[in-house]
Design a protein around this motif. Structure first.
Motif, PDB file in Angstrom:
ATOM      1  N   VAL A  12       0.814  -1.224   0.000  1.00 26.98           N
ATOM      2  CA  VAL A  12       0.000   0.000   0.000  1.00 26.98           C
ATOM      3  C   VAL A  12       0.846   1.272   0.000  1.00 26.98           C
ATOM      4  O   VAL A  12       0.382   2.339  -0.395  1.00 26.98           O
ATOM      5  N   THR A  13       2.090   1.198   0.447  1.00 27.11           N
ATOM      6  CA  THR A  13       2.853   2.441   0.632  1.00 27.11           C
ATOM      7  C   THR A  13       4.059   2.523  -0.315  1.00 27.11           C
ATOM      8  O   THR A  13       4.384   1.567  -1.015  1.00 27.11           O
ATOM      9  N   GLY A  14       4.703   3.707  -0.307  1.00 24.57           N
ATOM     10  CA  GLY A  14       5.934   3.899  -1.091  1.00 24.57           C
ATOM     11  C   GLY A  14       5.703   4.185  -2.563  1.00 24.57           C
ATOM     12  O   GLY A  14       6.593   3.949  -3.386  1.00 24.57           O
ATOM     13  N   SER A  15       4.540   4.715  -2.929  1.00 26.27           N
ATOM     14  CA  SER A  15       4.214   4.962  -4.339  1.00 26.27           C
ATOM     15  C   SER A  15       5.350   5.629  -5.103  1.00 26.27           C
ATOM     16  O   SER A  15       5.858   6.673  -4.675  1.00 26.27           O
ATOM     17  N   CYS A  16       5.753   5.052  -6.242  1.00 27.79           N
ATOM     18  CA  CYS A  16       6.838   5.587  -7.048  1.00 27.79           C
ATOM     19  C   CYS A  16       6.872   4.816  -8.372  1.00 27.79           C
ATOM     20  O   CYS A  16       7.213   3.640  -8.392  1.00 27.79           O
ATOM     21  N   HIS A  17       6.461   5.488  -9.450  1.00 30.18           N
ATOM     22  CA  HIS A  17       6.408   4.828 -10.758  1.00 30.18           C
ATOM     23  C   HIS A  17       7.215   5.645 -11.747  1.00 30.18           C
ATOM     24  O   HIS A  17       7.137   6.875 -11.732  1.00 30.18           O
ATOM     25  N   LEU A  18       7.953   4.956 -12.615  1.00 26.04           N
ATOM     26  CA  LEU A  18       8.807   5.650 -13.580  1.00 26.04           C
ATOM     27  C   LEU A  18       8.348   5.358 -15.006  1.00 26.04           C
ATOM     28  O   LEU A  18       8.282   4.198 -15.418  1.00 26.04           O
ATOM     29  N   LEU A  19       8.038   6.443 -15.735  1.00 28.67           N
ATOM     30  CA  LEU A  19       7.649   6.308 -17.142  1.00 28.67           C
ATOM     31  C   LEU A  19       8.789   6.863 -17.999  1.00 28.67           C
ATOM     32  O   LEU A  19       9.194   8.017 -17.827  1.00 28.67           O
ATOM     33  N   THR A  20       9.317   6.015 -18.885  1.00 27.04           N
ATOM     34  CA  THR A  20      10.368   6.460 -19.804  1.00 27.04           C
ATOM     35  C   THR A  20       9.747   6.544 -21.184  1.00 27.04           C
ATOM     36  O   THR A  20       9.266   5.528 -21.703  1.00 27.04           O
ATOM     37  N   CYS A  21       9.684   7.748 -21.737  1.00 28.43           N
ATOM     38  CA  CYS A  21       9.039   7.912 -23.044  1.00 28.43           C
ATOM     39  C   CYS A  21       9.607   9.106 -23.783  1.00 28.43           C
ATOM     40  O   CYS A  21       9.925  10.122 -23.172  1.00 28.43           O
ATOM     41  N   ALA A  22       9.734   8.956 -25.099  1.00 29.44           N
ATOM     42  CA  ALA A  22      10.182  10.040 -25.984  1.00 29.44           C
ATOM     43  C   ALA A  22      11.391  10.795 -25.403  1.00 29.44           C
ATOM     44  O   ALA A  22      11.433  12.016 -25.402  1.00 29.44           O
ATOM     45  N   GLY A  23      12.339  10.052 -24.888  1.00 25.57           N
ATOM     46  CA  GLY A  23      13.575  10.654 -24.384  1.00 25.57           C
ATOM     47  C   GLY A  23      13.462  11.293 -23.007  1.00 25.57           C
ATOM     48  O   GLY A  23      14.422  11.865 -22.505  1.00 25.57           O
ATOM     49  N   LEU A  24      12.282  11.172 -22.363  1.00 26.89           N
ATOM     50  CA  LEU A  24      12.123  11.751 -21.019  1.00 26.89           C
ATOM     51  C   LEU A  24      11.992  10.643 -19.977  1.00 26.89           C
ATOM     52  O   LEU A  24      11.480   9.564 -20.267  1.00 26.89           O
ATOM     53  N   ARG A  25      12.457  10.960 -18.786  1.00 28.19           N
ATOM     54  CA  ARG A  25      12.241  10.052 -17.650  1.00 28.19           C
ATOM     55  C   ARG A  25      11.369  10.789 -16.651  1.00 28.19           C
ATOM     56  O   ARG A  25      11.792  11.774 -16.039  1.00 28.19           O
ATOM     57  N   ILE A  26      10.134  10.307 -16.513  1.00 29.54           N
ATOM     58  CA  ILE A  26       9.131  10.998 -15.698  1.00 29.54           C
ATOM     59  C   ILE A  26       8.760  10.121 -14.507  1.00 29.54           C
ATOM     60  O   ILE A  26       8.300   8.987 -14.672  1.00 29.54           O
ATOM     61  N   LEU A  27       8.947  10.671 -13.326  1.00 23.48           N
ATOM     62  CA  LEU A  27       8.603   9.930 -12.117  1.00 23.48           C
ATOM     63  C   LEU A  27       7.225  10.390 -11.643  1.00 23.48           C
ATOM     64  O   LEU A  27       6.940  11.586 -11.631  1.00 23.48           O
ATOM     65  N   ILE A  28       6.372   9.433 -11.292  1.00 25.38           N
ATOM     66  CA  ILE A  28       5.080   9.786 -10.723  1.00 25.38           C
ATOM     67  C   ILE A  28       5.173   9.407  -9.252  1.00 25.38           C
ATOM     68  O   ILE A  28       5.229   8.232  -8.894  1.00 25.38           O
ATOM     69  N   ASP A  29       5.216  10.392  -8.374  1.00 28.49           N
ATOM     70  CA  ASP A  29       5.293  10.229  -6.915  1.00 28.49           C
ATOM     71  C   ASP A  29       6.637   9.630  -6.450  1.00 28.49           C
ATOM     72  O   ASP A  29       7.329   8.946  -7.224  1.00 28.49           O
ATOM     73  N   CYS A  30       6.962   9.893  -5.211  1.00 26.89           N
ATOM     74  CA  CYS A  30       8.162   9.313  -4.619  1.00 26.89           C
ATOM     75  C   CYS A  30       7.887   9.224  -3.108  1.00 26.89           C
ATOM     76  O   CYS A  30       8.361  10.017  -2.314  1.00 26.89           O
ATOM     77  N   GLY A  31       7.049   8.236  -2.774  1.00 25.13           N
ATOM     78  CA  GLY A  31       6.520   8.149  -1.419  1.00 25.13           C
ATOM     79  C   GLY A  31       7.333   7.266  -0.479  1.00 25.13           C
ATOM     80  O   GLY A  31       8.185   6.485  -0.910  1.00 25.13           O
ATOM     81  N   MET A  32       7.023   7.413   0.772  1.00 29.75           N
ATOM     82  CA  MET A  32       7.736   6.664   1.798  1.00 29.75           C
ATOM     83  C   MET A  32       7.039   5.327   2.063  1.00 29.75           C
ATOM     84  O   MET A  32       5.816   5.239   1.985  1.00 29.75           O
ATOM     85  N   PHE A  33       7.834   4.310   2.366  1.00 29.52           N
ATOM     86  CA  PHE A  33       7.265   3.039   2.832  1.00 29.52           C
ATOM     87  C   PHE A  33       6.918   3.220   4.302  1.00 29.52           C
ATOM     88  O   PHE A  33       7.706   3.787   5.059  1.00 29.52           O
ATOM     89  N   GLN A  34       5.760   2.754   4.716  1.00 34.44           N
ATOM     90  CA  GLN A  34       5.321   2.950   6.097  1.00 34.44           C
ATOM     91  C   GLN A  34       4.670   1.690   6.643  1.00 34.44           C
ATOM     92  O   GLN A  34       4.125   0.883   5.896  1.00 34.44           O
ATOM     93  N   GLY A  35       4.698   1.582   7.968  1.00 36.51           N
ATOM     94  CA  GLY A  35       3.875   0.578   8.633  1.00 36.51           C
ATOM     95  C   GLY A  35       4.499  -0.801   8.817  1.00 36.51           C
ATOM     96  O   GLY A  35       4.371  -1.377   9.880  1.00 36.51           O
ATOM     97  N   SER A  36       5.197  -1.326   7.808  1.00 36.70           N
ATOM     98  CA  SER A  36       5.711  -2.690   7.958  1.00 36.70           C
ATOM     99  C   SER A  36       6.989  -2.679   8.807  1.00 36.70           C
ATOM    100  O   SER A  36       7.598  -1.639   9.013  1.00 36.70           O
ATOM    101  N   ARG A  37       7.404  -3.868   9.238  1.00 42.30           N
ATOM    102  CA  ARG A  37       8.610  -3.977  10.058  1.00 42.30           C
ATOM    103  C   ARG A  37       9.864  -3.617   9.258  1.00 42.30           C
ATOM    104  O   ARG A  37      10.863  -3.199   9.795  1.00 42.30           O
TER     105      ARG A  37
END
Ligand code: ZN
Length: 464
Positions: A12-37
């Motif tokens: 559920v946590t740590g959202s971070c997705h990378l789209l590489t397209c048309a010579g660009l590197r676009i990150l969608i979110d850069c969230g923290m991991f939480q809750g687990s040990r």
């Protein structure tokens, strides 16, 4: 084109997705991991890509599990532009600053323990100066629906996700070697019929959808019934001469509760001079940011604000930032509503208020949010007769109410309705959900509807 998943993958946590397209590197979110040990270790691991090569970071919203690793990204070499809505920019600053304070405190405690064992100093994940540096990378702010040119071949559009103030789904159109692709990132989606925020905007037809699945396995209770339950609990408590303690999350839930209390006062269901304490410096700051960003509200509410009526301003509302003011609330025997963090009672000022009210049969505690296993909130909700707070055993004699209808997330029906206008995407990537619960249920439901859902694992990369 390639899409890779560096967080919230079968989790559920740590959202971070990378789209590489048309010579660009676009990150969608850069969230923290939480809750687990393992969360602390997960956060210090390499990102799975080189931060220095990222051109843009598009931020869907200000929750820590979506923005919490941005200062670390900057610390490790990110030099791109961070783009988001105006409200998210302000809220993310507050959330990242708070996180830096917690990281610094935790590192100080851990270092003290480490030194006693002869080990070396522990460094915080990031500190306040790192957050200040990060703020320099926030560039353009976008309005909902505005088309943003990232290059001649790539555009992005933020649409209202109705989840928290400023939250967005992101639609990316990219053309590479003459072929065009539309990729939609849902972000976290809100529930419909929320009185403060607008309903989530449905997506356009898309080639690929990346979708959250937090509550893919359940249906929410009705909101009106939940509001009525909240008002009843407060009325009962006033009549019996006690206080109502509401453990609250600082962002969104606190403001939503204030909104409903104000409506109940206007309708004559609660006394107009009802003393309400918002006893959380973080919630006070968040409420001030809400005031500055009426553009993020449902249109009816925007009109009210234009007429000078404020949705969170109650006649008896007091903001307490200072510790001394917070302590003074302990002297009030009855008739007050006390909202304080943390929402799961794992720390913060709410623990003081529980200590002073939990043992009193005339008081009540009203839970309005999620409570994870093992937390103090969960123990009380599950019917503990006595709990330990600040080293003291406190009897649970107060009336305990658990109200489940307040949620910032879409439920299963709303998730399925949201994705329908996307048509027949080639693939639906399911993220931000419990692998066995919300995500699995969503996978089955989407398969039944003829779609092709896929649940990526951490650092999975897929060619589009
Ligand atoms: Zn969220």
């Amino acid at each position: 084109m390639e899409l890779s998943f560096h967080g919230a993958a079968q989790n559920v946590t740590g959202s971070c997705h990378l789209l590489t397209c048309a010579g660009l590197r676009i990150l969608i979110d850069c969230g923290m991991f939480q809750g687990s040990r393992h969360a602390d270790e997960d956060n210090t691991e390499p990102f799975g890509f080189d931060p220095a090569e990222i051109d843009f970071l598009l931020l869907t919203h200000a929750h820590l599990d979506h923005c919490g690793r941005i200062p670390l990204l900057v610390k490790r070499g990110f030099k791109g532009e961070i783009i988001t809505t105006a409200a998210t920019r302000d809220l993310a600053k507050l959330i990242m600053m708070d996180s830096a304070h917690i990281q610094e405190e935790d590192a100080t405690h851990a270092s003290r323990r480490a030194r006693r064992r002869g080990n070396k100093q522990i460094e915080p994940l990031y500190d306040v100066p790192d957050v200040l540096t990060t703020l320099d990378y926030f560039g353009r702010v976008v309005a909902y629906g505005e088309v943003l040119h990232l290059s001649d071949q790539v555009t992005a559009r933020f649409e209202d996700a109705g989840h928290i103030l400023g939250s967005a789904s992101i639609v990316i159109d990219a053309t590479e070697s003459g072929e065009s692709r539309r990729i939609v990132f849902s972000g976290d989606l809100g529930n419909r019929g929320h009185e403060v925020l607008a309903d989530p905007t449905p997506p356009p037809e898309a080639d690929y959808v990346v979708m959250e699945t937090t509550y893919g396995d359940r249906l929410h209770k009705n909101l009106d019934e939940s509001v009525a339950e909240l008002v009843d609990a407060i009325r009962q408590t006033i009549a019996s001469g006690g206080n109502t303690v509401i453990p609250t999350f600082a962002l969104e839930r606190a403001q939503e509760i204030l909104f409903h209390l104000k409506r109940a006062i206007e309708n004559g269901e609660l006394p107009s001079a009802l003393p309400v304490f918002l006893d959380s410096p973080m919630a006070v700051s968040a409420t001030e940011i809400f005031r500055r960003h009426a553009e993020g509200f449902r249109s009816a509410l925007r009109d009210e604000m234009r007429e000078g009526r404020h949705p969170f301003k109650l006649p008896g509302l007091r903001f307490t930032r200072q510790v001394a003011d917070s302590m003074a609330i302990n002297n009030i025997r009855g008739g007050a509503v006390i909202m304080a963090g943390s929402g799961m009672c794992t720390g913060g000022r709410v623990q003081h208020h529980l200590k002073h009210n939990l043992w009193r049969p005339e008081s009540s505690v009203v839970f309005v949010g999620f409570a994870a296993e093992g937390t103090l909130a969960r123990k009380i909700i599950d019917g503990a007769k006595s709990v330990r707070i600040y080293g003291e055993d406190i009897q649970v004699n107060a009336r305990i109410h658990t109200i489940n209808g307040f949620s910032a997330h879409a439920d299963q029906r709303e998730l399925l309705d949201w994705i329908a206008p996307a048509g027949a995407p080639k693939k639906v990537f399911l993220v931000h959900g419990d692998k066995e619960k919300g995500m699995e249920k969503m996978r089955k439901e989407l398969t039944k509807r003829g779609l092709d859902p896929y649940c990526p694992t951490l650092h999975d990369a897929v060619e589009l």
